[in-house]
Design an enzyme around this catalytic site. Sequence first.
Site, PDB file in Angstrom:
ATOM      1  N   MET A 189       0.811  -1.213   0.000  1.00 15.75           N
ATOM      2  CA  MET A 189       0.000   0.000   0.000  1.00 15.75           C
ATOM      3  C   MET A 189       0.847   1.267   0.000  1.00 15.75           C
ATOM      4  SD  MET A 189      -2.921  -1.145   2.733  1.00 15.75           S
ATOM      5  CE  MET A 189      -3.866   0.357   2.466  1.00 15.75           C
ATOM      6  N   GLY A 190       2.042   1.203   0.546  1.00 16.72           N
ATOM      7  CA  GLY A 190       2.893   2.387   0.608  1.00 16.72           C
ATOM      8  C   GLY A 190       4.121   2.137   1.448  1.00 16.72           C
ATOM      9  N   GLU A 191       4.978   3.144   1.525  1.00 16.93           N
ATOM     10  CA  GLU A 191       6.161   3.045   2.369  1.00 16.93           C
ATOM     11  C   GLU A 191       6.619   4.432   2.772  1.00 16.93           C
ATOM     12  OE1 GLU A 191      10.167   2.555   0.170  1.00 16.93           O
ATOM     13  OE2 GLU A 191       8.763   1.292  -0.941  1.00 16.93           O
TER      14      GLU A 191
ATOM     15  N   PHE B 269       9.714   5.049   8.027  1.00 20.34           N
ATOM     16  CA  PHE B 269       9.487   4.086   9.112  1.00 20.34           C
ATOM     17  C   PHE B 269       9.547   2.650   8.630  1.00 20.34           C
ATOM     18  CE2 PHE B 269       5.474   5.134   7.139  1.00 20.34           C
ATOM     19  CZ  PHE B 269       4.938   3.894   6.874  1.00 20.34           C
ATOM     20  N   GLY B 270       9.166   2.395   7.357  1.00 18.58           N
ATOM     21  CA  GLY B 270       9.065   1.036   6.846  1.00 18.58           C
ATOM     22  C   GLY B 270       8.046   0.953   5.732  1.00 18.58           C
ATOM     23  N   GLN B 271       7.225  -0.102   5.739  1.00 12.95           N
ATOM     24  CA  GLN B 271       6.264  -0.337   4.668  1.00 12.95           C
ATOM     25  C   GLN B 271       4.885  -0.643   5.247  1.00 12.95           C
ATOM     26  OE1 GLN B 271       8.569  -2.873   1.451  1.00 12.95           O
ATOM     27  NE2 GLN B 271       9.156  -3.533   3.489  1.00 12.95           N
TER      28      GLN B 271
ATOM     29  N   LYS C 163       1.536  -2.311   9.201  1.00 11.61           N
ATOM     30  CA  LYS C 163       2.722  -1.458   9.146  1.00 11.61           C
ATOM     31  C   LYS C 163       3.910  -2.268   9.629  1.00 11.61           C
ATOM     32  CE  LYS C 163       4.268   3.051  10.972  1.00 11.61           C
ATOM     33  NZ  LYS C 163       3.794   4.243  11.718  1.00 11.61           N
TER      34      LYS C 163
ATOM     35  N   ASP D 125       2.604  15.759  13.642  1.00  7.81           N
ATOM     36  CA  ASP D 125       2.883  15.513  12.217  1.00  7.81           C
ATOM     37  C   ASP D 125       1.587  15.458  11.410  1.00  7.81           C
ATOM     38  OD1 ASP D 125       4.506  15.201  10.011  1.00  7.81           O
ATOM     39  OD2 ASP D 125       4.675  13.023  10.218  1.00  7.81           O
TER      40      ASP D 125
END
Length: 429
Positions: A96-98, A101-103, A119, A215
């Site tokens: 789905m995304g990255e 922090f990771g993926q 996550k 954030d």
Amino acid sequence: METQRITEFPHKNMDKRPRKRPRLTWDMPPPLPPPKVVPGMYCSQEFVSNYPYSSLFYKGVTRNGSPPWRPDDKDGHYIFAIGENLTPRYRIISKMGEGTFGQVLECFDNDKKEVVAIKIVRSIHKYREAAMIEIDVLQKLARHDVGGTRCVQIRNWFDYRNHICIVFEKLGPSLYDFLRKNSYRSFPIDLVRELGRQLLESVAFMHDLRLIHTDLKPENILLVSSDYIKVPDYKFLSRTIKDGSYFKNLPKSSAIKLIDFGSTTFEHQDHNYVVSTRHYRAPEVILGLGWNYPCDLWSVGCILIELCSGEALFQTHENLEHLAMMERVLGPLPQHMVLRADRRAEKYFRRGARLDWPEGATSRESMRAVWKLPRLQNLVMQHVDHSAGDLIDLLQGLLRYDPAERLKAREALRHPFFTRDARRCGYPL
């Protein structure tokens, strides 16, 4: 919670990212069908080791266990293959995304028979520490968020091959993804009102729990549903445009939730390091004056303008240029804030009083980027057909330089921009 854990996790490289970078949400292929589940094959566990694997069914992927052990990539990201298991309970459907922090992977939960988002945090100490803090925050939010309407819901978490994995409910695209898919064309003002109301309710909820998100940005606000409709874009109907681009997408539902609590801070912790993604960073953070709840409200103001215009208000990657853009849109910085600026920020001012601009500009392009910005009132009126006066007044309260004078979340919710049209139900298409 130790302050040291938080201070090791400032967004060191956030300013180097391209603003309109490619994303992975709507552009993914259709998901694979859910796997056939063999009852009783998985016993719910928080911590998962390297399970033995049995017969193969897809390019070496195991049917009922975890895949063979692989080393992480050079940056500590987990290496995976679509269709394989992430522990026997979760089967990977898509990426789905990255981020730093990771993926985030879309997975099928064999126990609950539902699609979830997981996550997978990089196997690096500071990111693992930050992930454990995020889990604490998520669990605190879940205990108080009756009905789960404000923030993304945590389903589970586990430590897998040195990667902290956090299981979330599956939501729709982020507001940033939605804007990008529409070529950064703005939302209707009545939809902005509904999105802004929910955003402020979520921020007020967090602040009541003595939590500061730090954030807030369109990337961290997700639509609950992926469903959308096509409507005419009246700004383009008078032109001859190919590929049907005189239509734009609008979400069927305006329901949203906040995500990404990896840098959320408790009120009692240290507030002297740099927070927020550049475009949504409050002036007190840049000037080194410390920060608190009001930094979230500055970010909300920037987000509302972006939803109305389709573009980030302060598209910059450098502090002096950022401050110059603020003065161009909002007027001069207060002298009492300038005089209290820390040593790192003193260099942005001449004789400790006036901003060193345009003398200190790094290039003519930088100067043009500042000079092209209109005043706040003009900017809003370029994009808003009605409710412009109320919106301008709200934004002036959210974007006050002095954090002590900035509107609080619950004060903003009582603003006429929201209350004057309280009888509206939804938004017109």
